[in-house]
Structure formats: structure tokens, C-alpha cells
Design a protein around this motif. Structure first.
Motif, PDB file in Angstrom:
ATOM      1  N   PRO A  32      28.327  42.664  37.724  1.00 56.22           N
ATOM      2  CA  PRO A  32      28.128  42.503  39.177  1.00 56.22           C
ATOM      3  C   PRO A  32      29.208  41.658  39.843  1.00 56.22           C
ATOM      4  N   VAL A  33      29.589  40.544  39.194  1.00 51.63           N
ATOM      5  CA  VAL A  33      30.614  39.667  39.767  1.00 51.63           C
ATOM      6  C   VAL A  33      31.980  40.347  39.729  1.00 51.63           C
ATOM      7  N   ILE A  34      32.282  41.050  38.645  1.00 47.46           N
ATOM      8  CA  ILE A  34      33.545  41.788  38.560  1.00 47.46           C
ATOM      9  C   ILE A  34      33.619  42.828  39.672  1.00 47.46           C
ATOM     10  N   CYS A  35      32.505  43.518  39.899  1.00 50.53           N
ATOM     11  CA  CYS A  35      32.469  44.540  40.959  1.00 50.53           C
ATOM     12  C   CYS A  35      32.609  43.925  42.348  1.00 50.53           C
ATOM     13  N   ILE A  36      31.935  42.778  42.573  1.00 49.85           N
ATOM     14  CA  ILE A  36      32.017  42.098  43.870  1.00 49.85           C
ATOM     15  C   ILE A  36      33.453  41.663  44.157  1.00 49.85           C
ATOM     16  N   SER A  38      36.239  42.751  42.762  1.00 50.12           N
ATOM     17  CA  SER A  38      37.120  43.919  42.857  1.00 50.12           C
ATOM     18  C   SER A  38      36.973  44.605  44.210  1.00 50.12           C
ATOM     19  N   ALA A  39      35.717  44.764  44.651  1.00 52.36           N
ATOM     20  CA  ALA A  39      35.466  45.394  45.951  1.00 52.36           C
ATOM     21  C   ALA A  39      36.048  44.542  47.077  1.00 52.36           C
ATOM     22  N   ILE A 119      25.817  31.490  44.936  1.00 52.87           N
ATOM     23  CA  ILE A 119      25.534  32.515  45.945  1.00 52.87           C
ATOM     24  C   ILE A 119      26.320  32.233  47.227  1.00 52.87           C
ATOM     25  N   ASN A 120      26.451  30.967  47.570  1.00 48.65           N
ATOM     26  CA  ASN A 120      27.196  30.616  48.771  1.00 48.65           C
ATOM     27  C   ASN A 120      28.667  30.985  48.663  1.00 48.65           C
ATOM     28  N   LYS A 121      29.214  30.912  47.448  1.00 43.45           N
ATOM     29  CA  LYS A 121      30.615  31.312  47.260  1.00 43.45           C
ATOM     30  C   LYS A 121      30.787  32.820  47.508  1.00 43.45           C
ATOM     31  N   ILE A 122      29.725  33.584  47.238  1.00 39.93           N
ATOM     32  CA  ILE A 122      29.765  35.019  47.552  1.00 39.93           C
ATOM     33  C   ILE A 122      29.705  35.223  49.064  1.00 39.93           C
ATOM     34  N   VAL A 145      42.744  34.229  49.888  1.00 37.61           N
ATOM     35  CA  VAL A 145      42.106  35.252  49.050  1.00 37.61           C
ATOM     36  C   VAL A 145      41.908  34.737  47.624  1.00 37.61           C
ATOM     37  N   TYR A 146      42.929  34.090  47.082  1.00 36.69           N
ATOM     38  CA  TYR A 146      42.825  33.558  45.718  1.00 36.69           C
ATOM     39  C   TYR A 146      41.703  32.541  45.609  1.00 36.69           C
ATOM     40  N   HIS A 147      41.631  31.643  46.580  1.00 33.09           N
ATOM     41  CA  HIS A 147      40.610  30.587  46.567  1.00 33.09           C
ATOM     42  C   HIS A 147      39.211  31.183  46.585  1.00 33.09           C
ATOM     43  N   HIS A 148      38.975  32.142  47.473  1.00 32.85           N
ATOM     44  CA  HIS A 148      37.639  32.733  47.588  1.00 32.85           C
ATOM     45  C   HIS A 148      37.253  33.525  46.341  1.00 32.85           C
ATOM     46  N   ALA A 149      38.138  34.379  45.868  1.00 31.89           N
ATOM     47  CA  ALA A 149      37.830  35.201  44.695  1.00 31.89           C
ATOM     48  C   ALA A 149      37.686  34.341  43.443  1.00 31.89           C
TER      49      ALA A 149
END
Length: 267
Positions: A32-36, A38-39, A119-122, A145-149
Motif C-alpha cells: 500500500p505504501v509503495i503504491c501510494i 508511486s502514485a 497517517i498525517n504524513k500521507i 517532493v523528496y521530503h514528502h515521499a
């Protein structure tokens, strides 16, 4: 030689994952995290810009104001809860903040606070989605982008491979305070755009970002130097040092380009 090999192997020794993670949404598997992530990257760099290519920027003012309010409440709550358990209840030894034992009476609290932070990081990923939909592409930097992912991906593996809370509670405490301040700034500047130029404290948000990563860096160095018997995994100490150093460099570079370099040009 034997002691050296033992130390090296301990660097990669992780605690057995908390069985609780096998029952919680988004923690049962890495997919799930890999998909999130990647998406997220696909939308930000490919799908989103193509979708917006022949469209006008969306007016998301009200949506973003609501989002900022929710983030302010969320992060303030996180900060107060973590502060309470670290400094009032005093659940951790500050010289070696290990995750609580599975039979601890407040283990469930540690678990759910850590999960709420994850969850908040998502939810934070929506920042970039809004930038794309508003065509604010200049705000979509490599740092952003790097920081968030990285935060989403790393927090998942921290919880699965080490456990919840512990030394990473320091991250939750500092990060929640910084993000409350950041979203408060976004809310004020979004509600009153004419005030944006007069909000002199914007650059200090970046400074607090740098300071928080310095705190993580110093925390790991102190534990490594003065408390080598601490059971916090060595590999994760070095990982914290590495990521903190990378973020300090990236945020410092951003600060220089955004606030120092322009000032030199006008002098």
C-alpha cells in the motif's frame, strides 16, 4: 575481530515487528505504501501536468483553507499528546528513548499516536497535489517532493522494522510543531493574500525546519557517543544521521536561494 563482527551485525539487527502492525490498515504489507508513493510521484511529475496542460488552474482557495485548518488542529493535537507523554508522564529515558515494551500499560497509546503521525504524513501529500491542480509548478521542488515521499516511506519501515514511538517520538514532537506553524502561515496568507508580503516570519519556518533536523542529528550522535549500550538499533541511528544531514543540506540550500541570494542581488 569477533567483537568487530558482532558490532557490525548488530547494526542490521532489528527488533521483531510489533504483531499489532499485522492488524492495522496500511501497515500489514509494504505494497500500500509503495503504491501510494508511486502514485504520488507519477501524478506530480507525469499524470498531473499532462492533465492540466490545456486546463486553467483550479480555484481551490476554500478547499485549501479547510485543509490548512484541519492540518493545524491535527498537528497541534499531535504535538500536545507527544509532549504530554514525553515530558509529563515521562515514559522514556531521555538518554535512550527505546520503544515501550509490548506489555507496557500505555503501549496502545504509543502505537496509536505513532500511527496517527504516519497517517498525517500521507495527508501531507495533498500539498503537492494542490500545487499541480493550481499549476503552481515552481513550488514543486526536489526538496518538497523528496521530503514528502521520504517521510511516508520511511515512517512505514520504521514502524514495521523497529516499532512505534521511542526515539522517533522526538521527530513526531518537532515535526508536528513545525507543521502547525507552517499550516498556520498558509492559512493566514490564503485567507488574506494581501497580507502575504507583510508576513515577515515566513523565512523562519524554513529555519525551524533546519533546526528540527539538527535536533535529530544531535540526538543520534549523543546516543552513539555517550550511551552505546542503548538498544535503539545502530542501523537506524545511522539512518537518522544520514537523513538528517541530507535534509539539513537541502533546506539550507533552499534558504540560501530563497532568502540570502536575492538579498545580495539587491544590495
Amino acid at each position: 575481530m569477533h567483537a568487530s563482527n558482532s558490532t557490525f551485525s548488530n547494526m542490521f539487527e532489528f527488533r521483531r515487528e510489533d504483531p499489532w502492525t499485522a492488524q492495522v490498515y496500511l501497515l500489514t504489507s509494504p505494497w500500500p505504501v509503495i503504491c501510494i508513493c508511486s502514485a504520488y510521484l507519477l501524478f506530480v511529475y507525469r499524470i498531473g501536468p499532462r492533465f492540466m496542460q490545456n486546463r486553467k488552474p483550479y480555484n481551490l482557495k476554500n478547499v485549501i483553507l479547510i485543509y490548512n485548518i484541519c492540518q493545524m488542529i491535527y498537528n497541534a493535537t499531535m504535538f500536545l499528546l507527544i509532549f504530554y507523554y514525553i515530558f509529563i508522564v515521562n515514559v522514556y529515558d531521555k538518554s535512550c528513548m527505546e520503544t515501550l515494551k509490548l506489555d507496557s500499560p500505555i503501549k496502545s497509546v504509543e502505537r496509536w499516536i505513532s500511527y496517527a503521525f504516519f497517517i498525517n504524513k500521507i495527508f501531507d501529500l495533498l500539498d503537492t497535489i494542490f500545487f499541480v491542480l493550481r499549476k503552481s509548478y515552481k513550488q514543486i521542488t526536489v526538496l518538497h517532493v523528496y521530503h514528502h515521499a521520504m517521510m511516508v516511506f520511511c515512517m512505514y519501515w520504521v514502524i514495521r522494522m523497529y516499532g512505534v514511538g521511542g526515539q522517533y517520538s522526538t521527530m513526531g514532537l518537532c515535526n508536528s510543531l513545525v507543521h502547525f506553524t507552517m499550516y498556520f502561515y498558509y492559512f493566514v496568507s490564503g485567507l488574506r493574500p494581501e497580507m502575504k508580503a507583510s508576513l515577515w516570519w515566513k523565512k523562519y519556518i524554513t529555519i525551524t525546519q533546519i533546526i528540527q533536523f539538527m535536533i535529530y542529528l544531535v540526538q543520534s550522535i549523543i546516543v552513539l557517543l555517550y550511551n552505546p549500550s542503548c538498544q535503539f538499533p545502530l542501523f537506524m541511528q545511522w539512518q537518522q544521521i544520514f537523513q538528517s544531514t541530507v535534509m539539513i543540506v537541502m533546506f539550507s540550500n533552499f534558504y540560501y536561494k530563497a532568502y540570502v541570494k536575492p538579498k545580495k542581488r539587491t544590495e
